[in-house]
Design an enzyme around this catalytic site. Structure first.
Site, PDB file in Angstrom:
ATOM      1  N   GLY A  85     -19.978   6.779  -3.363  1.00  0.00           N
ATOM      2  CA  GLY A  85     -18.902   7.092  -4.297  1.00  0.00           C
ATOM      3  C   GLY A  85     -19.070   6.259  -5.550  1.00  0.00           C
ATOM      4  O   GLY A  85     -20.149   5.710  -5.809  1.00  0.00           O
ATOM      5  N   LYS A  87       0.850  -1.201   0.000  1.00  0.00           N
ATOM      6  CA  LYS A  87       0.000   0.000   0.000  1.00  0.00           C
ATOM      7  C   LYS A  87       0.875   1.237   0.000  1.00  0.00           C
ATOM      8  O   LYS A  87       1.943   1.280   0.625  1.00  0.00           O
ATOM      9  CB  LYS A  87      -0.905   0.034   1.232  1.00  0.00           C
ATOM     10  CG  LYS A  87      -2.165   0.865   1.036  1.00  0.00           C
ATOM     11  CD  LYS A  87      -3.170   0.142   0.154  1.00  0.00           C
ATOM     12  CE  LYS A  87      -4.478   0.894   0.055  1.00  0.00           C
ATOM     13  NZ  LYS A  87      -5.462   0.134  -0.751  1.00  0.00           N
ATOM     14  N   GLY A 101     -22.548   5.181   1.625  1.00  0.00           N
ATOM     15  CA  GLY A 101     -21.409   5.648   0.848  1.00  0.00           C
ATOM     16  C   GLY A 101     -21.717   5.513  -0.621  1.00  0.00           C
ATOM     17  O   GLY A 101     -21.827   4.397  -1.141  1.00  0.00           O
ATOM     18  N   VAL A 129     -18.051   3.278  -6.408  1.00  0.00           N
ATOM     19  CA  VAL A 129     -18.425   1.878  -6.186  1.00  0.00           C
ATOM     20  C   VAL A 129     -19.804   1.776  -5.540  1.00  0.00           C
ATOM     21  O   VAL A 129     -20.665   1.019  -5.996  1.00  0.00           O
ATOM     22  CB  VAL A 129     -17.377   1.153  -5.321  1.00  0.00           C
ATOM     23  CG1 VAL A 129     -17.849  -0.268  -4.994  1.00  0.00           C
ATOM     24  CG2 VAL A 129     -16.038   1.109  -6.033  1.00  0.00           C
TER      25      VAL A 129
END
Length: 352
Positions: free
Chosen positions: A183, A72, A181, A185
Site C-alpha cells: 500500500g 480509534k 503489503g 506505506v
C-alpha cells in the site's frame, strides 16, 4: 477488567452504519487515532477492533513522546453494505464532534486525507487533511520515514553475516528485506530500501502490485511465501494478526520490523519469537511516524526540521526498548509495555 475510558457505538443518522469510537486514555492529553472503514461479519467485531487499536494508540503516542492519549474510530460496514460515502463520513464527523474534543481522528485503513476534509465539515478534530485544505497532508511519508529509522536501529543490532561491523558498511546495502503489503506505506518503504541498495522480496494480495517489483528489481512472491522468505528482516506492512503461533516455526528471518498494526495474532507470539531468537520490533513503536508528523505539524506547529527529528527519534526509542529487553531478560513486547506504563504513571503523578 475494562481498561478504556469511553466506548461509544452509534448508528449513523444518515447512513445507518454502526460507528464505534473507543477512547482508551486521555492521561497525556486529547486521545488520537485514525478512522478505519472496514467490512465486518458482525458489528461487535468492529467494537473489538476499536478497543484493541485504541489501546495500541495510547502506547504509540506515549512512546513517541506526544502529549496525547489513544483512541480509534471503526466504521463497521455490514456484509454487502454500500452506503453513500459522503453521508457516512459526515456521520463519522458527528460522532467525533459529540465527544467535545476529547478525541481527534485521522486516516486509517479505508480512509484518506481527502476523507478528512468531509469529516472536517462536522468537526474541527479531523487531522491529516491535504496541505491545500490546511492540513498536514498524507501520513504515509511520515510513517515510512519512521519505519526506516526503526529498521536501521534493528539492523544495527543484527550480527553481520559478512563479518563487518555495522559502522563499517553502508546501511542497508547488502541486507535483505521482505516487504509484505505494498500500500502507500509499504511501497514507500520498499522504494527507500531499494534506492539505498537493499535486496528485496515484495508481495501484495493485489496482482497489479507486481509492477513495483519490476520497477525496483525486487523478487515478487505470494504473501504466504514472502512471510517465510529467507531474509534479514521481515517487514509486515498490511493488516494485523499476521504473526501466528503456527507461522513462527516457519519463519526464516532474523528480525521483524513493520508498520502493520497489531501484528501479533496472540500475546504468546512475542515469547515464541523471542525463543527462536527472532528480534521483533513492537509495531506501535515502528509505525508512529505518521501520527508524529500530523500532531507535530498541525497541533504543535513545529518547523519541518523539528518534525523530521521527532520521526528519526523512533530509532532511538526502539533502541531503548531493545536495551531494556536485553538487560532485564524481557521480550521487546514486554520491555515496550514497561516503558509505556512508566510514562503513563509519571504523567498521572505529575497531574496529582
Amino acid at each position: 477488567m475494562f481498561t478504556h475510558e469511553e466506548l461509544h457505538v452509534t448508528a449513523g443518522r444518515r447512513s445507518g452504519v454502526p460507528i464505534v469510537v473507543a477512547i482508551h486514555s486521555t492521561a497525556r492529553g486529547q486521545a488520537l487515532g485514525g478512522c478505519r472503514i472496514w467490512n465486518y461479519a458482525d458489528w461487535r467485531d468492529g467494537v473489538e477492533d476499536a478497543l484493541r487499536l485504541s489501546s495500541s494508540m495510547t502506547a504509540k503516542n506515549a512512546l513517541a513522546g506526544l502529549a496525547n492519549g489513544g483512541g480509534k474510530t471503526v466504521v463497521a460496514l455490514p456484509p454487502g453494505a454500500r452506503p453513500d460515502r459522503r453521508e457516512l463520513l459526515l456521520d463519522v464527523g458527528d460522532a467525533v464532534e459529540a465527544l467535545g474534543g476529547r478525541y481527534g481522528t485521522g486516516p486509517d485503513v479505508g480512509t484518506s486525507s481527502d476523507d478528512m476534509v468531509v469529516i472536517g465539515e462536522r468537526t474541527s478534530h479531523a487531522f491529516c487533511r491535504p496541505v491545500s485544505a490546511g492540513g498536514s497532508g498524507s501520513s504515509s511519508p511520515g510513517t515510512a520515514a519512521g519505519v526506516l529509522a526503526a529498521l536501521r536501529a534493528t539492523v544495527d543490532r543484527l550480527p553481520d553475516p559478512g563479518g563487518a561491523t555495522a559502522s563499517a558498511r553502508s546501511w542497508p546495502a547488502g541486507r535483505t528485506f521482505a516487504v509484505v503489503g505494498l500500500g502507500s506505506v509499504g511501497a514507500d518503504v520498499a522504494r527507500r530500501l531499494a534506492s539505498a541498495g537493499a535486496r528485496l522480496v515484495v508481495s501484495d494480495v493485489r496482482a497489479d502490485a507486481e509492477a513495483l517489483a519490476d520497477e525496483l528489481g525486487a523478487r515478487w512472491a505470494s504473501p504466504e511465501s514472502a512471510l517465510t522468505a529467507e531474509v534479514d528482516v521481515l517487514v509486515p506492512a498490511a493488516l494485523g494478526g499476521v504473526l501466528t503461533p503456527a507461522l513462527v516455526p516457519e519463519l526464516r528471518c532474523r528480525a521483524i520490523v513493520g508498520p502493520a498494526n497489531n501484528q501479533l495474532a496472540s500475546a504468546d507470539v512475542a515469547g515464541l519469537l523471542h525463543d527462536r531468537g527472532i528480534l521483533w520490533a513492537p509495531d506501535y513503536v515502528v509505525s508512529a511516524g505518521g501520527i508524529v508528523h500530523a500532531v507535530a505539524t498541525e497541533l504543535y506547529r513545529e518547523p519541518e526540521a523539528a518534525v523530521a527529528a521527532r520521526i528519526d527519534a523512533i530509532g532511538e526509542t526502539l533502541t531503548r526498548v531493545y536495551q531494556l529487553a536485553e538487560a532485564e531478560g524481557l521480550t521487546p513486547a514486554a520491555a515496550a509495555e514497561r516503558l509505556v506504563t512508566e510514562r503513563l504513571v509519571t504523567e498521572r503523578l505529575g497531574t496529582n
